[in-house]
Design an enzyme around this catalytic site. Structure first.
Site, PDB file in Angstrom:
ATOM      1  N   GLY A   1     -14.087 -32.330 -28.077  1.00  0.00           N
ATOM      2  CA  GLY A   1     -13.359 -31.176 -27.535  1.00  0.00           C
ATOM      3  C   GLY A   1     -13.926 -29.874 -28.071  1.00  0.00           C
ATOM      4  CB  ALA A   2     -16.164 -27.422 -26.902  1.00  0.00           C
ATOM      5  N   GLY A   3     -12.559 -26.803 -27.515  1.00  0.00           N
ATOM      6  CA  GLY A   3     -11.540 -25.763 -27.353  1.00  0.00           C
ATOM      7  C   GLY A   3     -11.471 -24.973 -28.653  1.00  0.00           C
ATOM      8  CE1 TYR A   4      -8.906 -19.739 -28.152  1.00  0.00           C
ATOM      9  CE2 TYR A   4      -7.601 -21.338 -26.952  1.00  0.00           C
ATOM     10  CZ  TYR A   4      -8.150 -20.083 -27.051  1.00  0.00           C
ATOM     11  OH  TYR A   4      -7.975 -19.176 -26.042  1.00  0.00           O
TER      12      TYR A   4
ATOM     13  CG  ASN B   1     -15.781 -29.482 -24.015  1.00  0.00           C
ATOM     14  OD1 ASN B   1     -14.666 -29.714 -24.476  1.00  0.00           O
ATOM     15  ND2 ASN B   1     -15.963 -28.615 -23.037  1.00  0.00           N
ATOM     16  CE  LYS B   2     -12.008 -33.871 -19.085  1.00  0.00           C
ATOM     17  NZ  LYS B   2     -10.608 -33.731 -18.659  1.00  0.00           N
TER      18      LYS B   2
ATOM     19  CD  GLU C   1       1.160 -15.145 -22.746  1.00  0.00           C
ATOM     20  OE1 GLU C   1       0.354 -16.073 -22.638  1.00  0.00           O
ATOM     21  OE2 GLU C   1       1.025 -14.200 -23.535  1.00  0.00           O
TER      22      GLU C   1
ATOM     23  CG  ASP D   1      -2.396 -27.817 -28.001  1.00  0.00           C
ATOM     24  OD1 ASP D   1      -2.139 -27.111 -28.993  1.00  0.00           O
ATOM     25  OD2 ASP D   1      -2.459 -27.355 -26.847  1.00  0.00           O
TER      26      ASP D   1
ATOM     27  CB  ALA E   1      -4.905 -20.523 -29.592  1.00  0.00           C
TER      28      ALA E   1
HETATM   29  P1  FAD Z   1      -8.000 -26.578 -26.110  1.00  0.00           P
HETATM   30  O1  FAD Z   1      -8.316 -25.213 -26.581  1.00  0.00           O
HETATM   31  O2  FAD Z   1      -7.160 -26.732 -24.914  1.00  0.00           O
HETATM   32  O3  FAD Z   1      -9.354 -27.404 -25.954  1.00  0.00           O
HETATM   33  C1  FAD Z   1      -9.432 -28.748 -25.593  1.00  0.00           C
HETATM   34  C2  FAD Z   1     -10.857 -29.027 -25.117  1.00  0.00           C
HETATM   35  O4  FAD Z   1     -11.030 -30.424 -24.932  1.00  0.00           O
HETATM   36  C3  FAD Z   1     -11.209 -28.357 -23.793  1.00  0.00           C
HETATM   37  O5  FAD Z   1     -12.472 -27.749 -23.875  1.00  0.00           O
HETATM   38  C4  FAD Z   1     -11.229 -29.522 -22.804  1.00  0.00           C
HETATM   39  O6  FAD Z   1     -12.129 -29.345 -21.741  1.00  0.00           O
HETATM   40  C5  FAD Z   1     -11.689 -30.668 -23.703  1.00  0.00           C
HETATM   41  N1  FAD Z   1     -11.283 -31.983 -23.228  1.00  0.00           N
HETATM   42  C6  FAD Z   1     -10.041 -32.394 -22.897  1.00  0.00           C
HETATM   43  N2  FAD Z   1     -10.054 -33.692 -22.551  1.00  0.00           N
HETATM   44  C7  FAD Z   1     -11.326 -34.104 -22.666  1.00  0.00           C
HETATM   45  C8  FAD Z   1     -11.975 -35.349 -22.483  1.00  0.00           C
HETATM   46  N3  FAD Z   1     -11.293 -36.432 -22.099  1.00  0.00           N
HETATM   47  N4  FAD Z   1     -13.300 -35.429 -22.703  1.00  0.00           N
HETATM   48  C9  FAD Z   1     -14.006 -34.352 -23.098  1.00  0.00           C
HETATM   49  N5  FAD Z   1     -13.463 -33.145 -23.316  1.00  0.00           N
HETATM   50  C10 FAD Z   1     -12.137 -33.035 -23.101  1.00  0.00           C
HETATM   51  N6  FAD Z   1      -1.455 -20.126 -28.111  1.00  0.00           N
HETATM   52  C11 FAD Z   1      -1.435 -19.043 -28.924  1.00  0.00           C
HETATM   53  O7  FAD Z   1      -1.619 -19.185 -30.150  1.00  0.00           O
HETATM   54  N7  FAD Z   1      -1.205 -17.788 -28.424  1.00  0.00           N
HETATM   55  C12 FAD Z   1      -1.051 -17.543 -27.095  1.00  0.00           C
HETATM   56  O8  FAD Z   1      -0.865 -16.400 -26.678  1.00  0.00           O
HETATM   57  C13 FAD Z   1      -1.094 -18.668 -26.201  1.00  0.00           C
HETATM   58  N8  FAD Z   1      -0.989 -18.474 -24.877  1.00  0.00           N
HETATM   59  C14 FAD Z   1      -1.143 -19.539 -24.023  1.00  0.00           C
HETATM   60  C15 FAD Z   1      -1.132 -19.303 -22.645  1.00  0.00           C
HETATM   61  C16 FAD Z   1      -1.314 -20.339 -21.757  1.00  0.00           C
HETATM   62  C17 FAD Z   1      -1.338 -20.066 -20.282  1.00  0.00           C
HETATM   63  C18 FAD Z   1      -1.499 -21.676 -22.259  1.00  0.00           C
HETATM   64  C19 FAD Z   1      -1.721 -22.838 -21.291  1.00  0.00           C
HETATM   65  C20 FAD Z   1      -1.507 -21.907 -23.617  1.00  0.00           C
HETATM   66  C21 FAD Z   1      -1.324 -20.867 -24.520  1.00  0.00           C
HETATM   67  N9  FAD Z   1      -1.353 -21.064 -25.914  1.00  0.00           N
HETATM   68  C22 FAD Z   1      -1.290 -19.975 -26.761  1.00  0.00           C
HETATM   69  C23 FAD Z   1      -1.532 -22.415 -26.482  1.00  0.00           C
HETATM   70  C24 FAD Z   1      -3.002 -22.661 -26.829  1.00  0.00           C
HETATM   71  O9  FAD Z   1      -3.826 -22.362 -25.727  1.00  0.00           O
HETATM   72  C25 FAD Z   1      -3.244 -24.105 -27.283  1.00  0.00           C
HETATM   73  O10 FAD Z   1      -2.362 -24.402 -28.326  1.00  0.00           O
HETATM   74  C26 FAD Z   1      -4.694 -24.267 -27.751  1.00  0.00           C
HETATM   75  O11 FAD Z   1      -5.585 -24.100 -26.667  1.00  0.00           O
HETATM   76  C27 FAD Z   1      -4.940 -25.622 -28.413  1.00  0.00           C
HETATM   77  O12 FAD Z   1      -6.262 -25.722 -28.849  1.00  0.00           O
HETATM   78  P2  FAD Z   1      -7.019 -27.116 -28.817  1.00  0.00           P
HETATM   79  O13 FAD Z   1      -8.323 -26.905 -29.498  1.00  0.00           O
HETATM   80  O14 FAD Z   1      -6.126 -28.191 -29.319  1.00  0.00           O
HETATM   81  O15 FAD Z   1      -7.244 -27.432 -27.273  1.00  0.00           O
END
Ligand code: FAD
Length: 405
Positions: free
Chosen positions: A10-13, A37-38, A170, A301, A318
């Protein structure tokens, strides 16, 4: 000597923070780092409500992963994770298998449907770039189609938002700014448009300061949002939603668009892999490792961290995912160097800002209440900070938000 292999999923936050920090902490000869990452891009999940409403183009919310990783130290694999076999130190990808010595699971969230009938089939969710693009296009299609039909279907112009939590509010904030533009573009009388927010809980933005909630609700109502609070969605159909009304009665709200923004769960891969979990989130050890697996970290998450003060889980954010990424990178570096003592993760909540469109917001930052333009300014600072933390100044100049006034 064989280098330990670190695989980050996963290349999210959380995942990108781990990798960009780890690439600075360890040398090329110390570890092999692989990021899976996907997509070949990272998207700012926290900006997806803007792309979904169409107030920000989806290309503005994403950037190339290769631009922020050190390609001499990190191998990037674009693939979908299908399963994890933690007892065999193996990850199953759609393109093959990959083994690891250390694993970081940072696969983010999925929508929580709470078993509501028809939700998966008929409602949209703000989950990624693809879904955001689809929501924007769908709403626009409804507006574009309205005037082409001899028998006008007003429900085409009704947008239901399920959930008055952070994401729902939002998204509504963006919608109320976008709808007048759509009306002008497609020659539609604004009075015909309905934006209905349905929330099962008895309040908007539970847990937020009541004065700020009052401000947000009044601002959105003044721009046309109808709130149906304390109202549970029973079913989503091809024509709209069915809500509970009183003990036995139900009511249908016809709508051309239903967007579900009422909660998330962890990634289903967590359940499939057999980690002990609660709604696909793992209650991780204080050092962010999965109970029973000394070489698996779970962050963002997909993880569950308890706020000891109230004995309830922190909402997934995030902010927490990025802080976990920093600690995870330091703990990985310690393990790679043979240290046994790992750092404990403790969230440092600096504040929360909820946008109400690009020029309005509410929030609490360092204990101070903010609303209106000051809060909107702060929101952009927070957004730019997230870019800076991962990609430095160059990423802020490339993707940052500078429309401060
Ligand atoms: P993500 O950042 O979602 O990254 C997950 C990554 O995994 C993605 O790149 C995805 O493509 C990849 N992935 C998923 N499944 C697979 C798979 N099977 N194979 C390969 N890759 C995969 N939080 C705040 O702190 N402040 C805010 O203001 C806020 N606003 C938000 C507004 C919206 C509209 C939403 C939807 C969320 C908001 N959040 C906010 C919550 C925040 O975005 C999440 O808590 C945060 O993105 C979690 O980070 P993460 O690294 O766990 O996952």
């Amino acid at each position: 000597m064989r280098k330990p292999k670190v695989v980050v999923l996963g290349a999210g936050y959380g995942g990108l923070m781990t990798v960009t920090r780890l690439q600075k902490l360890v040398g090329v000869n110390e570890a092999e780092i692989v990021l899976v990452n996907k997509n070949d891009y990272h998207y700012e999940t926290t900006w997806l409500h803007e792309a979904s409403a169409g107030t920000l183009h989806h290309d503005r919310v994403r950037y190339d992963i290769r631009d922020v990783i050190d390609r001499n130290k990190v191998e990037f694999i674009q693939a979908t994770v299908e399963d994890i076999h933690p007892s065999e130190n193996k990850v199953i990808l759609d393109s093959g298998e990959i083994e690891y010595d250390y694993l970081v699971v940072a696969l983010g969230a999925e929508p929580e449907t709470f078993g509501i009938q028809g939700l998966k089939e008929h409602a949209f969710s703000i989950s990624n770039v693809n879904s955001a693009r689809q929501i924007r296009e769908h709403i626009e299609y409804q507006f574009a189609t309205y005037n082409t039909e001899e028998e006008k279907k007003d429900e085409r112009l009704t947008i239901v938002v399920g959930g008055a939590g952070f994401t729902g509010i939002e998204f509504l904030g963006e919608l109320v700014n976008r709808v007048p533009e759509l009306c002008r573009e497609y020659d539609i009388d604004f009075e015909k448009v309905r934006i209905v927010c349905v929330e099962a809980a008895p309040m908007v933005l539970p847990g937020f300061d009541p004065e700020l909630v009052k401000y947000a609700t009044a601002r959105l109502e003044s721009k046309g949002v109808e709130f149906r609070i304390g109202t549970a969605i029973k079913e989503v159909t091809a024509d709209g939603i069915i809500v509970a009304k009183g003990e036995d009665e139900v009511e249908e709200i016809k709508a051309g668009t239903v967007v579900w923004a009422a909660g998330v769960r962890g990634n289903s891969i967590i359940e499939k892999a057999g980690f002990e979990n609660m709604r696909a989130r793992v209650k991780v050890n204080p050092d962010l490792r999965a109970p029973g697996y000394d070489n698996v970290f779970i962050i963002g998450d997909c993880s569950l961290i308890i706020n000891e003060e109230i004995n309830r889980p922190y909402p997934p954010t995030a902010q927490i995912a990025m802080q976990q990424g920093e600690v995870c990178a330091r703990n990985l570096a310690a393990l790679i160097r043979g240290k046994e003592e790992l750092e404990t993760f403790k969230p440092d909540i600096k504040g929360t800002v909820c946008s109400l469109g690009e020029d309005d917001a509410i929030g609490i930052v360092f204990g101070k209440k903010l609303m209106g333009t000051k809060a909107a300014f702060m929101k952009k600072v927070v957004d730019n900070r997230a870019l800076y933390m991962i990609g430095g100044t160059s990423l802020v100049f490339k993707k940052g938000k500078f429309n401060f006034f």
